[in-house]
Design a protein around this motif. Structure first.
Motif, short mmCIF file in Angstrom:
data_model
loop_
_atom_site.label_atom_id
_atom_site.label_comp_id
_atom_site.label_asym_id
_atom_site.label_seq_id
_atom_site.Cartn_x
_atom_site.Cartn_y
_atom_site.Cartn_z
N THR A 36 24.79 45.05 41.01
CA THR A 36 25.76 45.45 42.09
C THR A 36 26.39 46.51 43.19
O THR A 36 26.49 47.91 42.90
N HIS A 204 32.12 37.71 39.52
CA HIS A 204 30.98 38.08 38.71
C HIS A 204 30.89 37.78 37.36
O HIS A 204 32.20 38.30 36.78
N ARG A 206 29.81 37.08 33.43
CA ARG A 206 28.31 37.26 32.18
C ARG A 206 29.24 36.27 31.20
O ARG A 206 29.59 36.28 30.48
N SER A 211 29.17 30.58 24.84
CA SER A 211 30.43 31.17 26.17
C SER A 211 30.81 29.08 25.71
O SER A 211 29.90 28.21 25.70
N TYR A 213 31.85 27.42 28.33
CA TYR A 213 31.31 26.31 28.88
C TYR A 213 29.96 26.58 28.91
O TYR A 213 29.69 25.37 29.40
N LEU B 237 34.57 28.97 36.34
CA LEU B 237 34.35 30.84 36.05
C LEU B 237 35.99 30.95 34.73
O LEU B 237 34.77 31.89 34.43
N ALA B 240 34.56 31.28 31.19
CA ALA B 240 33.15 30.81 31.44
C ALA B 240 32.59 31.42 30.28
O ALA B 240 31.57 32.11 29.49
N GLY B 241 33.56 33.25 30.73
CA GLY B 241 32.45 34.34 29.32
C GLY B 241 33.22 35.55 30.61
O GLY B 241 34.72 35.61 31.13
N GLU B 242 32.96 36.70 30.36
CA GLU B 242 33.28 37.99 30.59
C GLU B 242 33.16 37.79 31.85
O GLU B 242 32.55 38.06 32.91
N HIS B 243 34.05 38.06 32.99
CA HIS B 243 34.28 38.25 34.26
C HIS B 243 34.29 40.23 34.58
O HIS B 243 34.91 41.29 33.93
N LEU B 244 33.81 40.40 35.71
CA LEU B 244 33.51 41.85 35.61
C LEU B 244 34.17 41.85 36.69
O LEU B 244 33.51 41.39 37.62
N ARG B 245 34.42 43.13 37.06
CA ARG B 245 35.24 43.63 38.66
C ARG B 245 34.20 44.40 39.25
O ARG B 245 34.28 45.59 38.89
N GLU B 246 33.09 44.42 39.59
CA GLU B 246 31.89 44.63 40.48
C GLU B 246 31.81 46.49 39.69
O GLU B 246 31.95 47.70 39.76
N VAL B 247 31.16 46.59 38.64
CA VAL B 247 30.54 47.32 37.30
C VAL B 247 29.90 48.36 38.18
O VAL B 247 30.80 49.31 37.81
N SER B 248 29.07 47.88 38.59
CA SER B 248 28.03 48.72 39.11
C SER B 248 28.58 49.53 41.13
O SER B 248 27.65 50.15 41.66
N THR B 249 29.22 48.77 41.05
CA THR B 249 29.52 48.79 43.13
C THR B 249 30.64 50.62 43.27
O THR B 249 30.83 50.91 42.06
N VAL B 250 29.47 51.49 44.15
CA VAL B 250 29.57 52.55 44.40
C VAL B 250 30.67 52.42 45.43
O VAL B 250 29.72 52.26 46.38
N SER B 251 31.33 52.29 45.32
CA SER B 251 32.55 52.78 46.65
C SER B 251 32.83 54.22 47.29
O SER B 251 33.34 54.76 46.16
N HIS B 252 32.71 54.66 48.47
CA HIS B 252 33.74 55.93 48.46
C HIS B 252 33.76 56.53 49.72
O HIS B 252 33.90 55.62 50.45
#
Lengths: 252, 252
Positions: A36, A204, A206, A211, A213, B237, B240-252
């Protein structure tokens, strides 16, 4: 193999991908095939990848570098989703042609989805050749990788008016059918739900094999299919069609 | 394309095939891909074919001629199903190698099923190379042609204890899913149900697109799937599983 799917409904976008990578049956690894990119309030992208892992990692690294180093062309500068898809396609072509080896193919396909500013959200399938197609109201989803096992349920359920939650459920069911029929598609499963107009990173999640769910969903779907099957009208050959008596039978 | 399927359950065999043949998108024809051969009380065979039409027609003509002219090797003289499959495989190889042309492939695959005397019924998949595999209790079905769309339902429903009627229903549903997802697979659909030990030609029905039973079956299955889908546990959700916060997000 890989299975990645994106669906586009009026209320937003849904993305899902598996994580199994293999180079021969004894070299099976886990890599997320979902990346993302985004800037809150301005634009958001989700990239799904299938194909040669070196190529797809190379493409993702280039996309990240172009953003980080503020290059003139990057996902943060492209003016619309079509330009974004062309840009990713060009990088993909470039990565593939760098890698030359005896008969080995370094091809990769991508699905790029997201939203830029006031434009509507969109999803695009980028072919190894670098060109792309976008989804439409009549074909509201795109798939890459091992796409056939999970297609019938999409054809029956998803249309432009499907809610985002239902589209996400359908995507998970499509992924589950694929994993069941092809062992080279496997968890964890990445799922992203992007709400149209939010311009914020989608939710997002995973989902691992364990899981609760996902297990509940699989079980419910399996039971539902079994029930749908039990409720089918009993086989009625008398009224089904033309009865053939040993058409090509050769007796002597 | 083609979709052919055979299933082997304790009470007998089920065969189904579509009838669409194409050589380019504007040369679409209807040919049955199912041929039956048998001698009541002695042996019964059903042959399903996929691939080059000239090859498959050539093979069927040879099989019929060898029976008619009382050749030493024919489906009426082979001692068991494995020998029968080897015999068909050899004829298929022979037909393919006769036909040589610039880059065109004349390959064909077959499913041969049936029963000889007191042997148990069996189904075999004969590859273009002429060798074959048979189904087993754990893999009670074989497919040729466009096999992926219709596989998930088989994986979920058919096992050795499935009744012959249920297996036939499942085969029709598998065919319906395939026709829905791939326009190059089309009606009429041939269906044969062979009862183990009968050594009589199975019941053979040809279902056209306008078959009232087929329409009812499709509608019931579509409704059943929609209901199974409605009954799925709502998207959860949070659990459901592991929640990812903007894993690959590149912010600048």
């Amino acid at each position: 193999m890989t299975y990645c799917l994106a669906a586009q409904v009026k209320s937003g976008l849904v993305f899902t991908s598996d994580s199994r990578t293999n180079a021969g049956i004894d070299q099976v690894s886990t890599y997320s095939k979902m990346h993302t990119f985004g800037r809150e309030g301005d634009r958001q992208f989700v990239l799904l990848s299938a194909g040669n892992l070196a190529t797809t990692q190379g493409v993702v690294a280039r996309l990240q570098r172009d953003i980080r180093e503020g290059w003139e062309s990057s996902l943060f500068t492209v003016s619309d989703m079509h330009v974004a898809a062309d840009y990713v396609g060009a990088i993909s072509r470039d990565q593939q042609t760098r890698l030359t080896g005896g008969g080995t193919t370094f091809e990769a396909s991508f699905i790029l989805g997201g939203q830029i500013g006031n434009d509507p959200p969109a999803i695009m399938l980028i072919y190894p050749e670098g060109n792309h197609i976008s989804a439409s109201d009549t074909t509201p989803y795109l798939q890459i990788g091992e796409s056939k096992y999970g297609k019938p349920i999409l054809d029956r359920i998803i249309n432009a008016d499907t809610s985002l939650e239902q589209a996400a459920l359908c995507a998970l069911v499509s992924m589950d059918s694929t994993m069941r029929s092809n062992v080279t598609v496997g968890p964890p499963i990445d799922l992203v739900i992007y709400r149209a107009g939010s311009l914020r990173a989608g939710e997002h999640v995973r989902l691992n094999h364990d899981s609760p769910y996902l297990r509940e969903l699989k079980k419910s779907w399996e039971n539902g299919l079994a029930e749908a099957f039990r409720k089918l009208p009993p086989l009625n050959l008398a009224g089904a069609g033309e009865h053939l008596r040993e058409v090509s039978t050769v007796s002597h």
